[in-house]
Design an enzyme around this catalytic site. Structure first.
Site, short mmCIF file in Angstrom:
data_model
loop_
_atom_site.label_atom_id
_atom_site.label_comp_id
_atom_site.label_asym_id
_atom_site.label_seq_id
_atom_site.Cartn_x
_atom_site.Cartn_y
_atom_site.Cartn_z
N HIS A 42 0.87 -1.19 0.00
CA HIS A 42 0.00 0.00 0.00
C HIS A 42 0.90 1.23 0.00
O HIS A 42 1.14 1.85 1.04
CB HIS A 42 -0.92 0.00 1.22
N SER A 100 7.31 5.49 2.32
CA SER A 100 8.06 4.24 2.32
C SER A 100 8.66 3.90 0.95
O SER A 100 9.77 3.34 0.90
CB SER A 100 7.19 3.09 2.83
N GLY A 144 -2.83 -4.73 -3.31
CA GLY A 144 -1.53 -5.12 -2.79
C GLY A 144 -1.53 -6.43 -2.04
O GLY A 144 -0.52 -7.15 -2.03
N ASP A 164 1.00 -2.07 4.72
CA ASP A 164 0.67 -0.79 5.36
C ASP A 164 -0.69 -0.28 4.86
O ASP A 164 -0.77 0.81 4.28
CB ASP A 164 1.80 0.20 5.02
#
Length: 279
Positions: A42, A100, A144, A164
């Site tokens: 994600h 990220s 995902g 995430d």
């Protein structure tokens, strides 16, 4: 249900914890020359301007990375995280915060592959813009959870995974556990990181118990509470659960977590650093 956008929350205390752990894991995973597959389920947009309208609407970064911007820690790992974030800024001023994907890109080498999933149409376009230019990186506008399972086992036989989700859908807590069980069955030696928000403590307790009961081994949990749990309003804490963590991760987090609480939390704040399941 594609309303969540991380641009409103970039650089907040949850990001600090998440990306501190992510950076330590990737730093360890890239010591060996062997190729590595990094999978981000994600991803979000991947990079954020803190002067933009979304970030300014909430200004959550002021309670997170801004409080660390001029901080000098006695712990090298925390200083390295702060310097990593500073490397994405052209001046001494805090202007940008990497998500990220950009943090992962910093660590990924020529022999590694990065897989980034995002369903929000606007964030997908931004992610594609932010991650362009490297042939080893793949951006996919797909689910995902399913994408992760489909990539395992990786050709490199080494994988580092960040799960995430925004947890907008209440079933996400259960979906995380079910997806991890499937992923672990396909590839038990990968390192899996799961971020979670504490809005309803019961949901976190159930997720933890689901992982404990799953049969997976070597599970650690790190949680930063900016204030005591409450049923009155929103997220009061967040955490990272790591399966197959680097061998020194818990030792490092045991040392750093009290410092993070003192810097980022209210007087009622707290931390957890636990070995949920032994090796």
């Amino acid at each position: 249900m594609l309303s969540y956008r991380h641009s409103f929350h970039a650089g907040n205390p949850a990001d600090v914890l998440k990306h501190l752990v992510l950076a330590q894991v990737l730093n360890y995973q890239t010591i060996k020359d062997k190729p590595l597959d990094y999978i981000d389920t994600h991803s979000g947009a991947g990079f954020f301007e803190l002067a933009a309208a979304d970030a300014q609407k909430t200004q959550e970064y002021q309670d997170g990375i801004e409080k660390l911007w001029h901080h000098k820690s006695e712990h090298a790992e925390l200083n390295e995280y702060i310097e990593l974030i500073k490397s994405f800024n052209d001046t001494d001023e805090l202007t940008f915060y990497p998500g990220s994907p950009k943090i992962a890109e910093h660590y990924l080498r020529r022999q590694d592959k990065g897989w980034f999933f995002e369903l929000h149409p606007r964030d997908l376009l931004l992610l594609e813009e932010n991650m362009q230019g490297k042939r080893s990186i793949r951006v996919r506008g797909e689910d995902g959870f399913a994408g992760l399972v489909g990539l395992l086992p990786p050709a490199s036989r080494r994988a580092c995974v960040l799960i995430d989700p925004p947890y907008e859908i209440k079933d996400d807590y259960e979906t995380v556990v079910k997806t991890l069980v499937k992923a672990y069955q396909r590839f038990a030696t990968g390192t899996y990181m799961i971020w979670y928000p504490v809005v309803d403590r019961e949901r976190i307790d159930n997720m933890e118990q689901g992982l404990i009961d799953s049969g997976m081994r070597n599970i650690q949990l790190f949680e930063l509470g900016t204030e005591a749990d409450t049923d009155v309003h929103g997220m009061t804490a967040s955490g990272m659960i790591v399966i197959n963590p680097p061998w020194k991760l818990k030792q490092t987090m045991d040392a750093i977590m009290p410092e993070l609480v003192s810097l980022l939390s209210e007087p009622s704040g707290f931390y957890r650093s636990e070995q949920l399941v032994d090796e």
